[in-house]
Design an enzyme around this catalytic site. Structure first.
Site, PDB file in Angstrom:
ATOM      1  CG  ASN A   9      -1.767   0.947   1.282  1.00 49.93           C
ATOM      2  OD1 ASN A   9      -1.722   2.015   0.418  1.00 49.93           O
ATOM      3  ND2 ASN A   9      -2.663   1.239   2.423  1.00 49.93           N
ATOM      4  CD  GLU A 383      -8.821  -0.129   4.142  1.00 54.05           C
ATOM      5  OE1 GLU A 383      -8.142   0.049   5.139  1.00 54.05           O
ATOM      6  OE2 GLU A 383      -9.139   0.954   3.565  1.00 54.05           O
TER       7      GLU A 383
END
Ligand code: ADP
Length: 397
Positions: A9, A383
């Protein structure tokens, strides 16, 4: 064995990672960590799944301060902690998928070229998301990569909820539509809802993703009907340092009367406003709660008030509400904020259970009374796990 899943990420100044191992059920977390402050004073940290700190160190002072070096540093650490296992796939969180990407996709040269076209839509985030994919394609050419998009989940919004009342041709040409963000978080919540409340999963649920960035989404049968973020992650709720929705004529006023330029206005709207701007104290909810400054309290109440307004709006879009869900840093941890949101929603059938609301736990839980006609839940989001599931699925594992 090739059974490790690396999740990347990458943001403008940090690269976060999570390393999962494939299991018969959901992938299980082994490690997570990040390089922060990439262009200033890069610092690497890593923890195991239990939260024990395994590394916390500055990157070498004479090393380049850029994403490429940060990624290679992080990858080195990961590869020295695989215990002989190998990476099966790398999953990336990508902020913007534009119109081209409405679901996760295996990355190849064509996808990378198409992703470059999304840069004008997310000039701050897209280059940071795409860079590591290109670097990893040459560093680890045999490991497949999968891109997962924060906008994808919101493509089920009815067309009128995706449009702005701008001239159609201009909006279409420029890609000016209500894209929505935090989609991987909502998708995760939607995926676990059937185990928590079948009526909510098959009915109408409003989810509040309240972190530094904050948004809300109306889900019908687990799919998005309306979300508060739009063309950018600036629309909707006020956030840590972002305004949320404001009258766009304020921007015109700043330009014509204060002669502010685009960079100055961008900084004002994204970095100096929201909870920080309102309070003059901090963008961090914990600091606002512990401050004696009256404006800090006002900022908290303002935030709660805007969430309450959006619950009304999203419930109207759903023509009713069967459940309310809180998630992300503030939603999962801040019982006072949840109380401030739920108390004025009594007219809607929401009745918070004061004791249940105060329980601290990392597990999904109900915080409304048995009499509450709208059950209220705290559901920790994940997530990274959502990306790990998609990554495996995309490569057929
Ligand atoms: P993001 O992922 O958008 O950066 P997070 O989901 O990590 O943000 O949420 C960060 C926010 O959560 C901060 O405002 C922080 O103060 C708040 N937060 C974290 N823990 C608590 C807590 N115990 N009480 C209140 N707020 C908290």
């Amino acid at each position: 064995m090739n059974d490790l899943i690396l999740i990347i990420n990458a943001g403008s100044s940090s690269i976060k990672f999570s390393l999962f191992i494939q299991t018969a059920a959901d992938p299980a977390l082994l490690y997570k960590g990040q390089v922060e402050g990439i262009y200033v004073d890069p610092q690497f940290s890593a923890k195991n799944a239990a939260g024990d700190k395994l590394a916390d160190e500055k990157l070498p002072a004479d090393a380049p301060r850029n994403h490429d070096y940060a990624l290679r540093y992080l990858l080195n650490w990961v590869q020295s902690h695989t215990e002989g296992r190998k990476l099966a796939v790398i999953g990336h969180r990508v902020v913007h998928g534009g119109t081209a990407f409405t679901k996760p996709v295996k990355v190849d040269a064509g996808v990378l070229a198409e992703l470059d076209t999304t840069i004008p839509l997310a000039p701050l985030h897209a280059p940071a998301n795409i860079g590591p994919m290109k670097a990893l394609a040459s560093l680890l050419p045999d490991v497949p990569q999968v891109a997962c998009f924060d906008t994808a989940f919101h493509r089920t919004q009815p067309e009128i909820n995706q449009l702005y009342a701008l001239p159609v041709e201009l909006a279409e040409r420029e890609g000016i539509r209500r894209w929505g963000f935090h989609g991987l978080s909502y998708e995760y919540i939607s995926s676990v809802l059937p185990d928590i409340d079948v009526r909510a999963a098959t009915g109408r649920t409003v989810v509040c993703h309240l972190g530094n960035g904050a948004s809300m989404a109306a889900l019908h049968k687990g799919q998005c009907v309306l979300t508060t973020m739009g063309f950018t992650a600036l629309e909707g709720l006020p956030m840590g340092t972002r305004t949320g929705t404001i009258d766009p004529a304020i921007v015109l006023h700043l330009m014509t009367h204060l002669k502010m330029n685009a960079a100055e206005i961008e900084s004002l709207l994204y970095k100096e406003s929201g909870l920080l701007g309102l309070s003059g104290v901090s963008s961090d909810m914990r600091e606002l709660h512990s401050s004696a400054e009256p404006r800090a309290r006002m900022a908290i109440e303002y935030f709660a008030n805007r969430i309450v307004q959006q619950v009304g709006s999203l419930a109207a879009a759903l023509q009713g509400i069967d459940a309310l869900v809180f998630t992300a840093g503030i939603g999962e941890n801040d019982d006072e904020l949840r109380r401030l949101v739920c108390t004025p929603l009594q007219w809607l059938g929401v009745q918070i259970d004061e004791a249940a609301n105060k329980v601290r736990s990392g597990e999904p839980r109900r915080i409304s009374t048995a009499q509450s006609t709208v059950p209220v839940y705290v559901i920790p989001t994940n997530e990274e796990l959502m990306i790990a599931r998609h990554a495996l699925h995309c490569i057929g594992l």
